[in-house]
Design a protein around this motif. Structure first.
Motif, PDB file in Angstrom:
ATOM      1  N   SER A   1       1.389 -39.229  -8.673  1.00  0.00           N
ATOM      2  CA  SER A   1      -0.037 -38.965  -8.497  1.00  0.00           C
ATOM      3  C   SER A   1      -0.241 -37.615  -7.818  1.00  0.00           C
ATOM      4  CB  SER A   1      -0.615 -40.091  -7.647  1.00  0.00           C
ATOM      5  OG  SER A   1      -1.913 -39.768  -7.281  1.00  0.00           O
ATOM      6  N   GLY A   2      -1.170 -36.824  -8.343  1.00  0.00           N
ATOM      7  CA  GLY A   2      -1.472 -35.533  -7.732  1.00  0.00           C
ATOM      8  C   GLY A   2      -0.694 -34.369  -8.309  1.00  0.00           C
ATOM      9  N   CYS A   3       0.133 -34.623  -9.334  1.00  0.00           N
ATOM     10  CA  CYS A   3       0.953 -33.530  -9.852  1.00  0.00           C
ATOM     11  C   CYS A   3       0.213 -32.706 -10.899  1.00  0.00           C
ATOM     12  CB  CYS A   3       2.260 -34.059 -10.422  1.00  0.00           C
ATOM     13  SG  CYS A   3       2.053 -34.991 -11.928  1.00  0.00           S
ATOM     14  N   GLY A   4      -1.012 -33.094 -11.226  1.00  0.00           N
ATOM     15  CA  GLY A   4      -1.818 -32.266 -12.128  1.00  0.00           C
ATOM     16  C   GLY A   4      -1.967 -32.804 -13.533  1.00  0.00           C
ATOM     17  N   LYS A   5      -1.631 -34.068 -13.752  1.00  0.00           N
ATOM     18  CA  LYS A   5      -1.705 -34.634 -15.095  1.00  0.00           C
ATOM     19  C   LYS A   5      -3.150 -34.691 -15.592  1.00  0.00           C
ATOM     20  CE  LYS A   5       0.149 -38.574 -13.783  1.00  0.00           C
ATOM     21  NZ  LYS A   5       0.308 -38.398 -12.323  1.00  0.00           N
ATOM     22  N   SER A   6      -4.034 -35.278 -14.751  1.00  0.00           N
ATOM     23  CA  SER A   6      -5.427 -35.426 -15.190  1.00  0.00           C
ATOM     24  C   SER A   6      -6.092 -34.072 -15.347  1.00  0.00           C
ATOM     25  CB  SER A   6      -6.218 -36.265 -14.190  1.00  0.00           C
ATOM     26  OG  SER A   6      -5.689 -37.565 -14.134  1.00  0.00           O
ATOM     27  N   VAL A   7      -5.817 -33.162 -14.421  1.00  0.00           N
ATOM     28  CA  VAL A   7      -6.438 -31.835 -14.507  1.00  0.00           C
ATOM     29  C   VAL A   7      -5.995 -31.140 -15.789  1.00  0.00           C
ATOM     30  CG1 VAL A   7      -6.599 -29.577 -13.414  1.00  0.00           C
ATOM     31  CG2 VAL A   7      -6.725 -31.637 -12.016  1.00  0.00           C
ATOM     32  N   THR A   8      -4.718 -31.308 -16.159  1.00  0.00           N
ATOM     33  CA  THR A   8      -4.242 -30.734 -17.422  1.00  0.00           C
ATOM     34  C   THR A   8      -5.054 -31.279 -18.598  1.00  0.00           C
ATOM     35  OG1 THR A   8      -2.013 -30.578 -16.518  1.00  0.00           O
ATOM     36  CG2 THR A   8      -2.215 -30.469 -18.914  1.00  0.00           C
TER      37      THR A   8
ATOM     38  N   GLN B   1     -10.989 -23.267  -6.691  1.00  0.00           N
ATOM     39  CA  GLN B   1     -11.372 -22.326  -5.640  1.00  0.00           C
ATOM     40  C   GLN B   1     -12.754 -22.704  -5.134  1.00  0.00           C
ATOM     41  OE1 GLN B   1     -10.409 -18.470  -4.467  1.00  0.00           O
ATOM     42  NE2 GLN B   1     -11.392 -19.828  -2.995  1.00  0.00           N
ATOM     43  N   ARG B   2     -12.784 -23.300  -3.954  1.00  0.00           N
ATOM     44  CA  ARG B   2     -14.090 -23.566  -3.347  1.00  0.00           C
ATOM     45  C   ARG B   2     -14.361 -22.491  -2.332  1.00  0.00           C
ATOM     46  NH1 ARG B   2     -12.972 -29.163  -2.993  1.00  0.00           N
ATOM     47  NH2 ARG B   2     -13.689 -30.223  -4.879  1.00  0.00           N
ATOM     48  N   ARG B   3     -15.628 -22.172  -2.193  1.00  0.00           N
ATOM     49  CA  ARG B   3     -15.986 -21.114  -1.257  1.00  0.00           C
ATOM     50  C   ARG B   3     -15.462 -21.445   0.139  1.00  0.00           C
ATOM     51  NH1 ARG B   3     -22.132 -19.695  -1.150  1.00  0.00           N
ATOM     52  NH2 ARG B   3     -21.954 -20.323  -3.314  1.00  0.00           N
TER      53      ARG B   3
HETATM   54  N1  LIG Z   1     -12.346 -31.046  -8.836  1.00  0.00           N
HETATM   55  C1  LIG Z   1     -11.285 -30.754  -8.051  1.00  0.00           C
HETATM   56  N2  LIG Z   1     -11.408 -29.878  -7.038  1.00  0.00           N
HETATM   57  C2  LIG Z   1     -10.355 -29.580  -6.252  1.00  0.00           C
HETATM   58  N3  LIG Z   1      -9.135 -30.098  -6.406  1.00  0.00           N
HETATM   59  C3  LIG Z   1      -8.931 -30.974  -7.405  1.00  0.00           C
HETATM   60  C4  LIG Z   1     -10.006 -31.360  -8.278  1.00  0.00           C
HETATM   61  N4  LIG Z   1      -9.526 -32.261  -9.179  1.00  0.00           N
HETATM   62  C5  LIG Z   1      -8.206 -32.424  -8.868  1.00  0.00           C
HETATM   63  N5  LIG Z   1      -7.855 -31.646  -7.817  1.00  0.00           N
HETATM   64  C6  LIG Z   1      -6.513 -31.562  -7.235  1.00  0.00           C
HETATM   65  O1  LIG Z   1      -5.605 -31.224  -8.236  1.00  0.00           O
HETATM   66  C7  LIG Z   1      -4.386 -31.908  -8.049  1.00  0.00           C
HETATM   67  C8  LIG Z   1      -3.991 -32.615  -9.317  1.00  0.00           C
HETATM   68  O2  LIG Z   1      -4.879 -33.678  -9.526  1.00  0.00           O
HETATM   69  P1  LIG Z   1      -4.757 -34.649 -10.778  1.00  0.00           P
HETATM   70  O3  LIG Z   1      -4.548 -33.859 -12.012  1.00  0.00           O
HETATM   71  O4  LIG Z   1      -5.925 -35.549 -10.739  1.00  0.00           O
HETATM   72  O5  LIG Z   1      -3.437 -35.475 -10.449  1.00  0.00           O
HETATM   73  P2  LIG Z   1      -2.796 -36.647 -11.295  1.00  0.00           P
HETATM   74  O6  LIG Z   1      -1.470 -36.118 -11.747  1.00  0.00           O
HETATM   75  O7  LIG Z   1      -2.614 -37.775 -10.357  1.00  0.00           O
HETATM   76  O8  LIG Z   1      -3.690 -36.967 -12.416  1.00  0.00           O
HETATM   77  C9  LIG Z   1      -4.587 -32.854  -6.885  1.00  0.00           C
HETATM   78  O9  LIG Z   1      -3.964 -32.299  -5.749  1.00  0.00           O
HETATM   79  C10 LIG Z   1      -6.072 -32.896  -6.706  1.00  0.00           C
HETATM   80  O10 LIG Z   1      -6.393 -33.022  -5.342  1.00  0.00           O
END
Ligand SMILES: Nc1ncnc2c1ncn2[C@@H]1O[C@H](COP(=O)(O)OP(=O)(O)O)[C@@H](O)[C@H]1O
Ligand code: SF4
Ligand SMILES: [Mg+2]
Lengths: 328, 318
Positions: A43-50, A14-16
């Motif tokens: 790519s972009g499915c949320g793996k790294s964020v998880t 959530q960015r302002r």
């Molecule tokens: N710091 C962040 N702020 C906003 N959006 C983010 C941030 N980091 C990742 N995202 C978004 O979260 C989604 C999942 O990213 P990520 O987990 O990196 O994907 P991947 O599965 O390729 O690792 C992407 O759409 C990315 O744009």
């Protein structure tokens, strides 16, 4: 008790002034001690964020993490920052995609390995350096004595990833998270690194979360595979079930786009049409619907639930690929 | 072999050459600095810059040996015919002729390099020291420390640097070379501070800092082992570039009569400003040579600084 039990993990960015974006949406999965678990998806499915949420490494601001990350039964998300920091590198290790940029450019490799040992195992510098040499040797770096003094840019990409593996495993963590560890490497090196990882986790009994966009990578490695789409788990199955009888149309598409050694030369891969940009929000239906060959009316009426399958996995789909259809 | 000729060889050979370069780099325990130095040696711009800087430093260091005469002595042979309309020109004894007071012009030019080096080095180092402290504080702590320090630098950077230096010198009670040094140093503090802060903030977002966090590295070490050392190279390169600006500013202050009033001190800015300007009709060399010296030395440091900036760029590293 599972080593790691992720329950309903959600990450909302959530960015302002911007609309909230749910990158990880109620993801649940478990990792048993010594087990290798795959997190797979485009790519972009949320793996790294998880993975960053599990490690407590997401930026301090601009996101909201909910759910539970139970490690040995204790919720990592509730730990004090200092306590979580003490566990990183000691209980949970992590390796990243780009081995060059993941290493500190101004510090020799050996010192970087030694510093982890000093930090978490309380070794003095001399003992740590000696151990560092043995660790570099263990990950198959030739002439480790010399490499101790070399800088990251002086060694090859494959060596760097080996060094990073040595650093991540230096303190014998019980869980290792590898986020696309071979994506940045040459194809020939990729197989070597995967073999090394498998050998090391088998030897040390470390559990591994293998994150990749490439089902080919998990084929020989993972016990269980979680397929992610649009921040949600869409299918979970044991490796053999998945490769033999993938039920989710998305998984099916991924499997069909894996290059196969036995396919006739020049045969085009069946990539999934469209891209993640076509997703519809889960609240309105199945996010995969715009790209799905099996789409039915129900798919646009609401999010399909994640339901257990007869083979012990889970599936989130209104009209799965029939069980009899084997992958070509 | 130059970049371009590699390009002509085609991609395959280029890849092979890069492989060779990498292999040869792998041979010894080449340190990071030596690696950058290796790239510098291949860059003609760097070589020209280094030669100019090297000559300049040598001349300054060995001025008493190189200079044919004492720079402050007034020679009878020169003063004898000296008038405002006639300043003796070159002779075998005095290769560049006389200055307006009957002193050997060449010797004064040679000794002037010492003054320039002295002022340039001190002004740069003092500016660097304060800039690094402020920049590191702002970059490491963020928050209100960052806000205050950066607003301060904003104000300073909003003014043209020379104007700010003039103001600072004018504020000092009496002018000496130290007022010049400090004025020029202070003007450069915000440049170093900004650069270091920006570089540290970029480092904070870098992969290796994330990787270090994933290893449980403590915040203090993130700053001291990761963010700061990886930012310093940029600052050191900037120092080379700042040296050029510092000697130009110092010369400008002298030129404007705001420098050290001591008429015996040989100083290029003063020579240009007072003698060169006043006697330009009679002996334009009095202006040309000091001006040329200032420009060439500033150019040398700029060339070297730019080449260094290129050489330490991690994008060029392998
Ligand atoms: N710091 C962040 N702020 C906003 N959006 C983010 C941030 N980091 C990742 N995202 C978004 O979260 C989604 C999942 O990213 P990520 O987990 O990196 O994907 P991947 O599965 O390729 O690792 C992407 O759409 C990315 O744009
Ligand atoms: S729920 Fe519907 S749209 Fe989604 S994957 Fe299954 S069949 Fe396709
Ligand atoms: Mg990723």
């Amino acid at each position: 008790m599972s080593l790691l039990d992720v329950r309903d993990l959600s990450v909302v960015f959530q960015r302002r002034g911007e609309r909230p974006f749910t990158a990880v949406d109620k993801v649940s999965f478990t990792v048993e001690p010594g087990q290798t678990v795959g997190l797979v998806g485009e790519s972009g499915c949320g793996k790294s964020v998880t993975s960053l949420a599990i490690m407590g490494l997401l930026p301090r601001r601009g996101n909201k993490v909910t759910g539970e990350v139970l490690f040995d039964g204790a919720d990592l998300l509730k730990l004090r920052p200092d306590d979580m920091r003490d566990r990183r590198g000691r209980d949970i290790g992590m390796i990243f995609q780009d081995p060059l940029s993941s290493l500190n450019p101004v510090i020799p490799i050996g010192i970087q390995v030694a510093e982890v040992l000093e930090r978490h195992r309380g070794m003095d510098h001399k003992a740590a350096l000696k151990e560092a040499k043995e660790l570099l040797d263990a990950v198959g770096i030739p002439d480790p004595m010399r490499r101790l003094k070399e800088y990251p840019h002086q060694i090859s990409g494959g060596m760097r990833q080996r060094a990073l593996i040595a650093i991540a495993l230096a303190c014998k963590p019980r869980l290792l998270i590898a986020d696309e560890p071979t994506t940045a490497l040459d194809v020939t090196i990729q197989a070597q690194i995967l073999t090394l990882l498998k050998q090391l986790v088998d030897e040390t009994g470390t559990a591994l979360i293998m994150i990749t966009h490439d089902l080919g990578v998990v084929a020989g490695l993972c016990d269980t595979v979680n397929v992610l789409y649009g921040g949600k788990v869409v299918e979970r199955a044991r490796r053999h079930e998945l490769f033999g009888h993938a039920r989710h149309p998305y998984t099916h598409g991924l499997l069909n786009s894996v290059p196969r050694l036995d396919s006739p030369r020049g045969e085009r891969l069946h990539a999934i049409p469209g891209s993640v940009a076509d997703n519809i929000p889960w609240a309105e239906g199945c996010a995969f619907a715009p790209r799905c060959p099996n789409v039915v009316d129900a798919c646009l009426e609401g999010p399909p639930p994640l339901e257990p399958t007869a083979t012990g996995g889970d599936l989130r789909c209104n009209n799965p690929v029939s069980e009899e259809v084997a992958v070509p | 072999m130059s970049e371009r000729s590699i390009g002509l060889l085609g991609e395959r050979k280029k890849a092979r050459l890069e492989e060779l370069a990498r292999a040869s780099a792998d041979k010894g325990g080449v340190s990071l600095v030596r690696d950058a130095a290796r790239r510098l040696r291949r860059n003609p711009v760097a070589i020209v810059g280094a030669i100019i800087v090297g000559l300049f430093v040598l001349v300054a260091a060995f001025a008493p040996l190189i200079a044919p005469h004492d720079p402050v002595q007034r020679f009878d042979e020169l003063t004898r015919n000296l008038t405002v309309d006639n300043i003796p020109g070159a002779s075998s004894e005095f290769p560049l002729g006389s200055d307006p007071l009957g002193r050997d012009f060449l010797s004064r030019l040679i000794y002037g390099s010492r003054q320039t080096l002295f002022v340039g080095v001190l002004a740069t180092l003092i500016g660097l020291a304060f800039g690094v402290v402020f920049g590191a504080l702002a970059g490491a702590f963020g928050g209100w420390i960052d806000v205050i320090l950066m607003r301060l630098t904003d104000v300073m950077l909003a003014l043209p640097s020379l104007l700010l230096a003039i103001t600072l010198v004018a504020m000092a009670s009496k002018s000496s070379q130290w007022t010049v040094i400090f004025a020029v140093a202070i003007v450069n503090v915000p440049i170093f501070a900004r650069l270091l802060r920006g570089s540290m903030l970029a480092q904070r977002e870098s992969d290796h800092v994330l990787a270090a966090r994933a290893l449980g590295v403590k915040e203090r070490n993130i700053v001291l082992r990761h963010m700061l050392p990886n930012s310093l190279t940029a600052v050191i390169v900037q120092a080379t570039l700042t040296f050029a600006v510092a000697i130009l500013d110092a010369a400008a202050l002298s030129f404007l009569g705001l420098g050290d009033p001591d008429i015996n001190r040989a100083e290029w800015g003063l020579m240009l400003g007072v003698d060169g300007q006043r006697y330009f009709e009679v002996r334009p060399e009095l202006a040309y040579y000091p001006a040329l010296a200032i420009i060439v030395v500033a150019l040398g440091f700029t060339l070297l600084g730019e080449a260094m900036r290129e050489a330490i760029d991690p994008k060029n590293r392998r």
